[in-house]
Write a protein that holds these residues in place. Sequence first.
Motif, PDB file in Angstrom:
ATOM      1  N   ALA A   1      33.565 -41.731  28.743  1.00 41.72           N
ATOM      2  CA  ALA A   1      32.700 -42.258  29.802  1.00 41.72           C
ATOM      3  C   ALA A   1      31.274 -42.498  29.347  1.00 41.72           C
ATOM      4  N   TYR A   2      30.764 -41.662  28.432  1.00 48.80           N
ATOM      5  CA  TYR A   2      29.349 -41.680  28.086  1.00 48.80           C
ATOM      6  C   TYR A   2      29.070 -42.051  26.630  1.00 48.80           C
ATOM      7  N   GLY A   3      30.102 -42.111  25.785  1.00 51.69           N
ATOM      8  CA  GLY A   3      29.873 -42.418  24.392  1.00 51.69           C
ATOM      9  C   GLY A   3      29.448 -43.864  24.186  1.00 51.69           C
ATOM     10  N   PRO A   4      28.683 -44.132  23.108  1.00 55.95           N
ATOM     11  CA  PRO A   4      28.269 -43.203  22.063  1.00 55.95           C
ATOM     12  C   PRO A   4      27.186 -42.248  22.555  1.00 55.95           C
ATOM     13  N   ALA A   5      27.174 -41.083  21.948  1.00 59.32           N
ATOM     14  CA  ALA A   5      26.201 -40.068  22.330  1.00 59.32           C
ATOM     15  C   ALA A   5      25.938 -39.154  21.145  1.00 59.32           C
ATOM     16  N   THR A   6      24.805 -38.508  21.177  1.00 54.92           N
ATOM     17  CA  THR A   6      24.451 -37.573  20.116  1.00 54.92           C
ATOM     18  C   THR A   6      25.069 -36.206  20.401  1.00 54.92           C
ATOM     19  N   VAL A   7      25.100 -35.375  19.380  1.00 50.52           N
ATOM     20  CA  VAL A   7      25.552 -33.994  19.561  1.00 50.52           C
ATOM     21  C   VAL A   7      24.681 -33.301  20.595  1.00 50.52           C
ATOM     22  N   GLU A   8      23.390 -33.586  20.560  1.00 52.83           N
ATOM     23  CA  GLU A   8      22.461 -32.964  21.521  1.00 52.83           C
ATOM     24  C   GLU A   8      22.780 -33.389  22.950  1.00 52.83           C
ATOM     25  N   ASP A   9      23.192 -34.655  23.137  1.00 53.04           N
ATOM     26  CA  ASP A   9      23.595 -35.115  24.470  1.00 53.04           C
ATOM     27  C   ASP A   9      24.777 -34.302  24.994  1.00 53.04           C
ATOM     28  N   VAL A  10      25.780 -34.121  24.145  1.00 50.39           N
ATOM     29  CA  VAL A  10      26.987 -33.400  24.554  1.00 50.39           C
ATOM     30  C   VAL A  10      26.657 -31.944  24.862  1.00 50.39           C
ATOM     31  N   LYS A  11      25.883 -31.327  23.991  1.00 47.17           N
ATOM     32  CA  LYS A  11      25.505 -29.930  24.192  1.00 47.17           C
ATOM     33  C   LYS A  11      24.734 -29.773  25.502  1.00 47.17           C
ATOM     34  N   TRP A  12      23.793 -30.689  25.770  1.00 51.64           N
ATOM     35  CA  TRP A  12      22.982 -30.599  26.984  1.00 51.64           C
ATOM     36  C   TRP A  12      23.845 -30.774  28.223  1.00 51.64           C
ATOM     37  N   TRP A  13      24.719 -31.777  28.216  1.00 53.92           N
ATOM     38  CA  TRP A  13      25.515 -32.065  29.416  1.00 53.92           C
ATOM     39  C   TRP A  13      26.489 -30.932  29.726  1.00 53.92           C
ATOM     40  N   THR A  14      27.122 -30.370  28.710  1.00 47.83           N
ATOM     41  CA  THR A  14      28.091 -29.298  28.943  1.00 47.83           C
ATOM     42  C   THR A  14      27.429 -27.964  29.211  1.00 47.83           C
ATOM     43  N   GLY A  15      26.266 -27.731  28.590  1.00 49.57           N
ATOM     44  CA  GLY A  15      25.641 -26.423  28.675  1.00 49.57           C
ATOM     45  C   GLY A  15      26.239 -25.410  27.719  1.00 49.57           C
ATOM     46  N   TRP A  16      27.041 -25.871  26.759  1.00 51.22           N
ATOM     47  CA  TRP A  16      27.674 -24.970  25.797  1.00 51.22           C
ATOM     48  C   TRP A  16      26.720 -24.659  24.644  1.00 51.22           C
ATOM     49  N   THR A  17      27.170 -23.730  23.790  1.00 50.22           N
ATOM     50  CA  THR A  17      26.434 -23.459  22.561  1.00 50.22           C
ATOM     51  C   THR A  17      26.647 -24.616  21.597  1.00 50.22           C
ATOM     52  N   LEU A  18      25.774 -24.712  20.597  1.00 47.42           N
ATOM     53  CA  LEU A  18      25.916 -25.766  19.596  1.00 47.42           C
ATOM     54  C   LEU A  18      27.225 -25.607  18.839  1.00 47.42           C
ATOM     55  N   GLY A  19      27.599 -24.356  18.544  1.00 46.22           N
ATOM     56  CA  GLY A  19      28.848 -24.129  17.826  1.00 46.22           C
ATOM     57  C   GLY A  19      30.059 -24.601  18.601  1.00 46.22           C
ATOM     58  N   ASP A  20      30.141 -24.267  19.887  1.00 43.93           N
ATOM     59  CA  ASP A  20      31.264 -24.707  20.708  1.00 43.93           C
ATOM     60  C   ASP A  20      31.286 -26.226  20.846  1.00 43.93           C
ATOM     61  N   THR A  21      30.105 -26.814  20.950  1.00 43.73           N
ATOM     62  CA  THR A  21      30.025 -28.271  21.075  1.00 43.73           C
ATOM     63  C   THR A  21      30.561 -28.951  19.828  1.00 43.73           C
ATOM     64  N   ARG A  22      30.122 -28.498  18.672  1.00 41.61           N
ATOM     65  CA  ARG A  22      30.578 -29.105  17.421  1.00 41.61           C
ATOM     66  C   ARG A  22      32.077 -28.897  17.205  1.00 41.61           C
ATOM     67  N   LYS A  23      32.567 -27.737  17.586  1.00 45.17           N
ATOM     68  CA  LYS A  23      34.002 -27.464  17.428  1.00 45.17           C
ATOM     69  C   LYS A  23      34.825 -28.410  18.306  1.00 45.17           C
ATOM     70  N   ALA A  24      34.386 -28.620  19.539  1.00 44.59           N
ATOM     71  CA  ALA A  24      35.116 -29.502  20.446  1.00 44.59           C
ATOM     72  C   ALA A  24      35.076 -30.946  19.954  1.00 44.59           C
ATOM     73  N   LEU A  25      33.930 -31.373  19.426  1.00 44.19           N
ATOM     74  CA  LEU A  25      33.827 -32.729  18.889  1.00 44.19           C
ATOM     75  C   LEU A  25      34.760 -32.918  17.681  1.00 44.19           C
ATOM     76  N   ALA A  26      34.845 -31.884  16.857  1.00 43.13           N
ATOM     77  CA  ALA A  26      35.759 -31.951  15.713  1.00 43.13           C
ATOM     78  C   ALA A  26      37.208 -31.989  16.193  1.00 43.13           C
ATOM     79  N   ASP A  27      37.520 -31.230  17.249  1.00 52.28           N
ATOM     80  CA  ASP A  27      38.890 -31.172  17.747  1.00 52.28           C
ATOM     81  C   ASP A  27      39.366 -32.506  18.310  1.00 52.28           C
ATOM     82  N   VAL A  28      38.451 -33.326  18.837  1.00 50.78           N
ATOM     83  CA  VAL A  28      38.869 -34.638  19.346  1.00 50.78           C
ATOM     84  C   VAL A  28      38.754 -35.712  18.275  1.00 50.78           C
ATOM     85  N   GLY A  29      38.323 -35.336  17.083  1.00 55.17           N
ATOM     86  CA  GLY A  29      38.218 -36.302  15.991  1.00 55.17           C
ATOM     87  C   GLY A  29      37.110 -37.314  16.182  1.00 55.17           C
TER      88      GLY A  29
END
Length: 392
Positions: free
Chosen positions: A231-259
């Motif tokens: 819905a929102y891509g392209p987006a930066t890692v900081e965008d994803v982290k801010w919108w979810t409210g997760w830690t940076l580690g969880d955000t990066r892991k989820a981004l890696a999991d979706v490829g």
Amino acid sequence: MVTRVRMIGDGERRARVGRRQLLAPSVRAARVEDVADAVVGLHATDAATVYLSACARLAEPSAAEVERALYEDVTLVKLLSMRRTIFAVTEGFAPYVSSSTARAIAAKERATLLKHLRDHAEGWDEARLAGAERAVLAALALRGEATTAELAVDVPELRETMLMSAGKPYESRQSVGSRLLRLLASDGHVRRCRPRGSWLSSSYPWAPVPQWPDVPVREAKAEVVRRWLAAYGPATVEDVKWWTGWTLGDTRKALADVGAEAVELAGGVAALVLPGDGEPVAEPEPWAALLPALDPAVMGWRGRDWYLRPEDVPALFDRAGNAGPTVWWCGRVVGGWAQRPDGEVVWRLFEDVGSEAERAVAVEAARLSGWLGEVRVTPRFRTPLERELAAK
């Protein structure tokens, strides 16, 4: 060998907003569930936002369509989740939001409430809190639905209060009942029913809900990110982290999991899209939108310069970062709007956007006035421009 990544400019990002967030007239939806999925979740901290955001994206806007999903079919549910904000999400997506975010927030809410009860009320401990929760759920099972005040007849603990900031100028008493019901809602045990009054009312009964399927946390976070990038891509890692409210580690892991795949934004900024989603998106027809306070589009990214001029932020946001009502033209915020006490919808543009845009904004204002009818909407979080326009 250096692999070159595709550059996605601001114009294409705006085209994606128009199409994927159902704001261009040709892509508006028939059902509110489709709207909620298109934006991942509708902001619901302010009750009016759900209706206004949904109707801006519906081919035939009506409060009745939103009420159908929220209170009749119950295909749209509200959860305290991303960034500790209440979101209305579809029933099928709710288990992922619950596992990825809401449960962790509920655990913190429970710990905070228990501390407040111990510090500011009499005779409370973990066992008593758990017992009060069980009693509320039992009472709701018998009643079907009930307000907090009605439940307090069956569960006396709900009538107790906590004296907060004793002796200070801002001393106040907080209801145990309201906090406990909010906690049960955060945990997915109860839901808000149709308000007692208009759809703007904050007085509503509660009802029990079946427990959602248990989704592994990592799988749930990946699904949230997958939907968000769609819905929102392209987006930066900081965008994803801010919108979810997760830690940076969880955000990066989820981004890696979706490829997630790398792209480049204007100015050489590194960003991400879903696999295969880096291809150009056709620009929709010219479109205007009057979006409400806290709409998903204006609150979708941490980095907003590509759709919102920095000099316009003070007029459109309050000091806590809550967005007020905005006027959009082809993927950019170009002004703000408000509803006056007599029902008139008025707006102000920050720049000369041309006669075509002005006519389109007027059409959207008439469309909004048409379905609102006699309803008067005042945002919960008021912003400078909205106050100014509403007062004239």
